[in-house]
Design an enzyme around this catalytic site. Structure first.
Site, short mmCIF file in Angstrom:
data_model
loop_
_atom_site.label_atom_id
_atom_site.label_comp_id
_atom_site.label_asym_id
_atom_site.label_seq_id
_atom_site.Cartn_x
_atom_site.Cartn_y
_atom_site.Cartn_z
N HIS A 180 21.78 -57.10 -18.42
CA HIS A 180 22.47 -56.50 -17.11
C HIS A 180 21.10 -55.66 -16.60
O HIS A 180 21.39 -55.51 -15.23
CB HIS A 180 23.68 -56.02 -17.13
CG HIS A 180 23.74 -54.84 -17.92
ND1 HIS A 180 24.33 -54.46 -19.24
CD2 HIS A 180 23.52 -53.46 -17.65
CE1 HIS A 180 24.18 -53.13 -19.62
NE2 HIS A 180 23.71 -52.46 -18.72
N SER A 199 21.71 -47.93 -21.36
CA SER A 199 21.64 -49.19 -21.58
C SER A 199 20.20 -49.85 -22.02
O SER A 199 19.46 -49.66 -21.63
CB SER A 199 22.18 -50.08 -20.53
OG SER A 199 23.41 -49.69 -20.02
N ASP A 237 24.28 -60.11 -23.84
CA ASP A 237 23.98 -59.21 -22.82
C ASP A 237 22.63 -58.54 -23.41
O ASP A 237 22.34 -57.20 -23.67
CB ASP A 237 24.97 -57.77 -22.68
CG ASP A 237 24.66 -56.89 -21.85
OD1 ASP A 237 23.57 -57.20 -20.93
OD2 ASP A 237 25.18 -56.06 -21.46
#
Length: 568
Positions: A149, A258, A180
Site C-alpha cells: 500500500h 509502514s 501487503d
C-alpha cells in the site's frame, strides 16, 4: 485573577520513546526508550556528603568492555581515610554505540511515493496525484522491502538512506497485494555502498522483545518504538482483504512506519510493520507481517519471476464441535475435522470434493473440530495457515470422510477467483459507454470510491450480498452495472439509474463487461434491450443509440467509448 506562580524545582519533561538521530542524546534511556543497549556498571552515585561544589579535575580515563569512557574525578576535599575519589560515568557516544549495537538501523530507508489513483466514478480519468512517505529496508540481492500500500498506483518512487540528503529513483519489481509486501530496487550503485542488508530471523515467541524502526509522520529522522509479541494468529490483512499469519505487538505503529522492519534483540528482522488497530478502547496495538509470509513472497518472486499469490483451498467450512452433528455424519469418537459447506466452482478441488465432506487432515496434519491445527508448544492456529505455506500450483493431500468412507485426494492448489475482486492490481478500471449509459465491472475499490470507507454498510444490498456470499461460476465472470447515466435526449427518463446490475442483453445473459460490449457492437436488432436488477428494463433504438454515443463522448470530453482492455 491569575493564580500566583509557586517557587520550586521545575518539573522534568517526560521522555518519549522516539530517538532523533540528528542529535546526540546525552540522557540514559527509560524503559520505553529501548533503542540500543546502554552499558551499565555497579558504581553508585556519590552520597550527598561526598558531593562538593566547584569544578572537579579530571585525572584519568579507563574503558569498560564496551569501550565506553569512564572518567575518574578527584574531589578537592579529603576524608579522614585519605583522598576521596568520585567516579563519574560519562554518557557513551551515540554514534559509536549505534554503529556497533544496531547496524540494521542503517539499512532502513525512507520511501517517497507519488500516487495517481484511478477515478472509478469517471473511469476514463485519473484523480489528482498526491505524495506519501513510508519506510522500507534493504535486503539481499540489492533489493528493498516495503508495504504494497506504500507504492500502490505509483507514478514515481524515491528512496533516501539514513543520514543522507540524496533521494534515489527506485523501480518497483513486484507488488503482493494479498500479503501487503512490495519489492523495490535502485539502479544507482552508489545507493548500495556502505550498507549491509538486514538479516531475517525466525518466528519470535510470545513476550519476545521487538523493536520497530521507521520514519513515522512528524519528523524526518529515524524513529524507534519497542514492545513485545503479544499474540500470533491468522489475522485479516486490511489492504489485501485476505487472512494470513500475523504478529500482534504492543509497540506503536503510526502512519509512516509502514514497511519498516521489526527487529529482535539480535538485530534480525522478524517482520514488517503494516497496520495498527485504531479503536477508542485500545492503545498501542500494532501488527507485523512475520518472516514466513515475507519469505513466501520473496521465494515466489524468485521462482516464477513475478508474484503469483497465496493459494487457497476454496471451500467454506463449518465447525464440528457439536456431538450430535458428528454422530449424524458417522464420525467416530477419535475422528475430528470440519464440514464443507460450499466449494468455489472455479477451484481445482471442486471436481473431487463435495459439500458435506468432512476434512480430516491436510497434508498429513490432523484438523480439530474447531478448524485449528497444532502450531507450537501450547499454541494452535487455523488450518488455513497450512494452505498459505504452499505455492500456486503445488499439490496437497486432503483426507475426507464421506458416507462414512475415508478418501484421500491429491489436489493442485490455485489462487482465489472472487466474483467481486478486492484489487485491480494497479490496472485502470474497465468501462463501456453506450448512449450515455456508463457500464463498468464492480470491484471493492469501485465500491469504496462510490460509497466511502463504510461501503460495506452503505452500498446497495444486492451488491453487498454478491460481494460477501456469491461465488464466480466461471473464471471470467464479472458483476456488470450501470454506473451512471450521462444525461442526453436519447436516455430521457433513465437518468436515475445508478449502480444497478445488468443481467441480460437482448435475452442473453451478460457474462462480463467485454461480453456486453461485443454483443452491443455486433447487434443488428432494431432495439437494444438491457434487463437490469429489480426487474428494470432499458430499451433504446439501436441506430439512434449508436449515433448519439459519439456526441455524448464529445460533450463530456471522453476520448473513447471503450477502455483500452476492451479494445483488444
Amino acid at each position: 485573577m491569575p493564580e500566583p506562580r509557586k517557587r520550586g524545582r521545575k518539573p522534568k519533561t517526560p521522555k518519549t520513546n522516539t530517538i532523533d538521530s540528528s542529535h546526540t542524546n546525552n540522557k540514559s534511556a527509560t524503559q520505553n526508550d529501548v533503542v540500543v543497549p546502554v552499558p551499565t556498571t555497579d558504581i553508585q552515585d556519590p552520597s550527598p556528603a561526598q558531593r562538593t561544589r566547584g569544578r572537579a579535575r579530571k585525572i584519568g580515563k579507563l574503558a569498560d568492555n564496551n569501550n565506553n569512557d569512564i572518567s575518574h574525578v578527584a574531589s578537592p576535599e579529603r576524608s579522614r581515610h585519605g583522598d576521596a575519589t568520585d567516579i563519574t560515568i560519562l554518557p557513551p557516544r551515540w554514534d559509536s554505540v549505534a554503529a556497533k549495537a544496531v547496524p540494521a538501523m542503517d539499512a532502513v530507508v525512507k520511501v517517497f511515493c507519488v500516487h495517481t489513483e484511478p477515478n472509478f466514478s469517471l473511469a476514463w480519468q485519473r484523480k489528482r496525484q498526491y505524495s506519501s512517505s513510508s519506510s522500507g529496508f534493504i535486503v539481499g540481492g540489492k533489493r528493498v522491502l516495503t508495504n504494497a500500500h506504500s507504492v500502490e498506483h505509483h507514478t514515481q518512487v524515491k528512496l533516501k538512506k539514513r543520514g543522507s540528503e540524496i533521494k534515489y529513483l527506485a523501480t518497483v519489481l513486484s507488488i503482493g497485494t494479498e500479503c501487503d509486501i512490495a519489492l523495490l530496487t535502485v539502479k544507482d550503485d552508489e545507493f548500495w555502498e556502505g550498507v549491509s542488508p538486514v538479516e531475517f530471523g525466525g518466528l519470535p515467541a510470545l513476550q519476545d522483545a521487538v523493536t520497530v524502526v521507521g520514519y513515522p509522520i512528524g519528523g524526518d529522522t529515524i524513529s524507534v518504538t519497542s514492545g513485545v509479541v503479544s499474540c500470533m494468529e491468522v489475522l485479516s490483512y486490511v489492504h489485501g482483504s485476505t487472512e494470513l499469519l500475523g504478529l500482534q505487538i504492543d509497540a506503536a505503529i503510526n502512519s509512516g512506519n509502514s514497511g519498516g522492519p521489526a527487529l529482535n534483540d539480535k538485530g534480525k528482522c522478524v517482520g514488517i510493520a503494516f497496520q495498527s488497530l485504531k479503536h477508542e478502547d485500545t492503545e498501542n496495538i500494532g501488527y507485523v507481517i512475520p518472516t514466513p509470509v515475507i519469505m513466501h513472497f520473496i521465494q515466489d518472486y524468485e521462482k516464477n519471476g513475478a508474484y503469483t499469490g497465496f493459494p487457497i483451498l476454496g471451500v467454506e467450512w463449518q465447525k464440528m464441535e457439536n456431538p450430535d452433528l458428528r454422530m449424524s455424519v458417522g464420525m467416530k469418537a477419535d475422528q475430528k475435522g470440519v464440514r464443507i459447506r460450499r466449494i468455489e466452482p472455479t477451484t481445482p478441488e471442486s471436481h473431487v470434493l463435495k459439500p458435506s465432506d468432512i476434512i480430516l487432515s491436510f497434508d498429513g496434519v490432523n484438523i480439530a473440530n474447531d478448524g485449528t491445527v497444532p502450531f507450537r508448544h501450547g499454541e494452535r492456529i487455523g488450518f488455513s495457515y497450512l494452505v498459505s505455506q504452499k505455492y500456486t500450483g503445488d499439490n496437497a493431500v486432503v483426507k475426507v470422510l464421506r458416507n462414512p468412507e475415508i478418501l484421500e485426494f491429491n489436489i493442485k492448489l490455485a489462487t482465489h477467483k472472487r466474483l467481486i475482486p478486492a484489487h485491480i492490481n494497479s490496472r485502470p478500471p474497465s468501462y463501456c459507454i453506450i448512449a450515455g449509459f456508463v457500464f463498468t465491472a464492480v470491484t471493492v475499490p469501485y465500491l469504496r470510491s462510490e460509497y466511502g470507507k463504510d461501503y460495506d454498510f452503505d452500498a446497495p444490498v444486492k451488491l453487498l450480498d454478491k460481494h460477501l456470499h456469491a461465488m464466480a461460476q466461471s473464471v471470467d465472470e464479472q458483476v456488470v452495472v450501470v454506473s451512471q447515466v450521462l444525461v442526453a435526449d436519447i436516455n430521457f427518463g433513465y437518468e436515475d439509474i445508478v449502480n444497478t446490475q445488468v443481467l441480460a442483453f437482448n435475452g442473453k445473459p451478460v457474462r462480463n463487461l467485454k461480453n456486453l460490449a461485443e454483443m452491443v457492437e455486433s447487434c443488428e436488432d432494431e432495439f437494444l434491450k438491457f434487463d437490469l436488477e429489480y426487474q428494470q428494463v432499458v430499451v433504446l433504438q439501436t441506430k439512434t443509440a449508436k449515433a448519439a454515443t459519439f456526441d455524448i463522448l464529445a460533450t463530456h470530453c471522453i476520448p473513447s467509448a471503450l477502455s483500452g482492455d476492451l479494445k483488444t
